[in-house]
Design an enzyme around this catalytic site. Structure first.
Site, PDB file in Angstrom:
ATOM      1  N   SER A  75      -4.142  -0.323  14.723  1.00  0.00           N
ATOM      2  CA  SER A  75      -4.891   0.921  14.894  1.00  0.00           C
ATOM      3  C   SER A  75      -5.388   1.002  16.331  1.00  0.00           C
ATOM      4  O   SER A  75      -5.559  -0.025  17.004  1.00  0.00           O
ATOM      5  CB  SER A  75      -6.088   0.941  13.924  1.00  0.00           C
ATOM      6  OG  SER A  75      -7.039   1.929  14.290  1.00  0.00           O
ATOM      7  N   GLY A  94       0.819  -1.210   0.000  1.00  0.00           N
ATOM      8  CA  GLY A  94       0.000   0.000   0.000  1.00  0.00           C
ATOM      9  C   GLY A  94       0.850   1.257   0.000  1.00  0.00           C
ATOM     10  O   GLY A  94       0.601   2.200   0.756  1.00  0.00           O
ATOM     11  N   ALA A  95       1.858   1.290  -0.894  1.00  0.00           N
ATOM     12  CA  ALA A  95       2.878   2.347  -0.832  1.00  0.00           C
ATOM     13  C   ALA A  95       2.607   3.547  -1.731  1.00  0.00           C
ATOM     14  O   ALA A  95       3.420   4.459  -1.785  1.00  0.00           O
ATOM     15  CB  ALA A  95       4.244   1.758  -1.182  1.00  0.00           C
ATOM     16  N   ASN A  96       1.491   3.571  -2.432  1.00  0.00           N
ATOM     17  CA  ASN A  96       1.279   4.664  -3.383  1.00  0.00           C
ATOM     18  C   ASN A  96       0.611   5.893  -2.766  1.00  0.00           C
ATOM     19  O   ASN A  96       0.537   6.948  -3.401  1.00  0.00           O
ATOM     20  CB  ASN A  96       0.461   4.206  -4.591  1.00  0.00           C
ATOM     21  CG  ASN A  96      -0.909   3.702  -4.211  1.00  0.00           C
ATOM     22  OD1 ASN A  96      -1.043   2.517  -3.919  1.00  0.00           O
ATOM     23  ND2 ASN A  96      -1.928   4.555  -4.215  1.00  0.00           N
ATOM     24  N   GLY A 114      -0.820   7.937   1.254  1.00  0.00           N
ATOM     25  CA  GLY A 114      -0.918   7.938   2.705  1.00  0.00           C
ATOM     26  C   GLY A 114       0.354   7.561   3.426  1.00  0.00           C
ATOM     27  O   GLY A 114       1.462   7.950   3.058  1.00  0.00           O
ATOM     28  N   GLY A 119       1.925   4.717   3.657  1.00  0.00           N
ATOM     29  CA  GLY A 119       2.866   3.914   2.891  1.00  0.00           C
ATOM     30  C   GLY A 119       3.745   4.767   1.992  1.00  0.00           C
ATOM     31  O   GLY A 119       4.961   4.539   1.887  1.00  0.00           O
ATOM     32  N   TYR A 141     -13.900  -3.377  11.069  1.00  0.00           N
ATOM     33  CA  TYR A 141     -12.589  -2.738  10.988  1.00  0.00           C
ATOM     34  C   TYR A 141     -11.822  -2.960  12.289  1.00  0.00           C
ATOM     35  O   TYR A 141     -10.650  -3.369  12.271  1.00  0.00           O
ATOM     36  CB  TYR A 141     -12.736  -1.241  10.716  1.00  0.00           C
ATOM     37  CG  TYR A 141     -11.410  -0.518  10.672  1.00  0.00           C
ATOM     38  CD1 TYR A 141     -10.511  -0.729   9.627  1.00  0.00           C
ATOM     39  CD2 TYR A 141     -11.040   0.362  11.686  1.00  0.00           C
ATOM     40  CE1 TYR A 141      -9.277  -0.084   9.592  1.00  0.00           C
ATOM     41  CE2 TYR A 141      -9.812   1.016  11.659  1.00  0.00           C
ATOM     42  CZ  TYR A 141      -8.939   0.790  10.611  1.00  0.00           C
ATOM     43  OH  TYR A 141      -7.715   1.426  10.582  1.00  0.00           O
TER      44      TYR A 141
END
Length: 304
Positions: free
Chosen positions: A151, A23-25, A27, A29, A176
């Site tokens: 979280s 998820g590096a693209n 936020g 990440g 969640y």
């Protein structure tokens, strides 16, 4: 060495080290990838979209022209994609740190490609799978680490073992919170198993506090519009939210089983430090039961 008041300025040189960030693209990440690349690391960006990955890499290279980056196609909601991504990473010369950052938050009830409730499927089962698939590769790295992102929501979490896929009832927030509790149960059980095996790898966890990222896209629009003018008063920016991730992934003296989060306002904001989860995150029987179910569902058995 105790980590306290940790920010991106405290990240040491990472030359020669290789990080895989899911998820590096965007936020947290993206911010983590940018800082690590700027410190000399080779960074593998696990992303669902090639276009978004390309845009993220271009943005990083605008600040750090010499950044060593690679796109790894990865969809944690698809076990086939997860296995393919692991094979690509396994072909790298080395891997030192896996940063499990990717996740989803509060969507309508959906299912992954493999039929799992999406939040449990992506946030926990996808993370469980990619970690297990890369464990042998990581074991050959230098001071190897596995970082799992949880979280504050874990505090409200409860693992519904009788309805893991929310077929009987679905609450966006409840599921969640469940997935984020699962992340911590996973980390602590992995830490126990690595220690028992005498492994050089360590497993740690982090949480960003309350950070202004794309995860909030499923919040009601009226809530977002009301919160936005005041966000800087009680929310980290994405860059600040990445500080606990950076502490976990690259801080000096980190030990297995540590959990990092913001240091101020009940862990909502501020520089990173070690924090403590709710005691239910360390329940051994729950962790073992979840581990067995996760191995069965993902068909990934850890080589430890």
């Amino acid at each position: 060495m105790t980590i306290r008041n940790f920010t991106d300025k405290d990240v040491p040189d990472q030359s020669g080290r290789v990080f895989f960030i899911t998820g590096a693209n965007s936020g947290l990440g993206f911010e983590t990838a940018k800082i690590l690349a700027g410190k000399g690391a080779r960074v593998l960006l696990g992303c669902r979209s090639e276009d978004k990955a390309a845009a993220a890499m271009a943005a990083i290279q605008a600040d750090h022209p010499e950044a060593d980056l690679r796109f790894i196609p990865l969809d944690l909601g698809d076990l086939e994609s997860t296995r393919n991504a692991a094979k690509m990473v396994d072909a790298e010369a080395r891997l030192d740190v896996l940063v499990n950052n990717a996740g989803i938050m509060m969507p309508p009830r959906e299912e992954t490609r493999d039929g799992f409730e999406s939040q449990f499927g992506v946030n926990h089962l996808g993370t469980f799978a990619i970690t297990g698939l890369l464990l042998n590769k990581l074991s050959q790295g230098q001071n190897p680490r596995i970082v799992i992102t949880s979280s504050m929501a874990h505090r409200a979490g409860r693992i519904d073992f009788d309805d893991l896929d929310a077929e009987e009832s679905y609450s966006r927030w409840g599921r969640y919170a469940m997935s984020k509790l699962a992340n911590l149960l996973h980390m602590y059980e992995l830490d126990r198993r690595l220690r028992a095996a005498g492994s050089p790898m360590i497993a740690v966890a982090c949480h960003p506090g309350v950070a202004d990222t794309e995860l909030a896209r499923n919040f009601p629009e009226i809530m977002v519009s009301l919160m936005r003018p005041f966000s800087k008063l009680f929310m980290n920016s994405a860059a600040q939210g990445a500080w606990p991730t950076l502490a976990a992934a690259a801080g000096s003296g980190v030990e297995g089983g540590q959990y990092f989060g913001p240091s101020r306002n009940n862990e909502w904001v501020g520089p990173a430090r070690e924090v403590q989860p709710k005691s239910k995150a360390k329940r051994i029987e729950s962790a073992k039961r979840l581990w067995e179910i996760s191995e069965e569902r993902t068909a990934v058995k850890y080589p430890i």
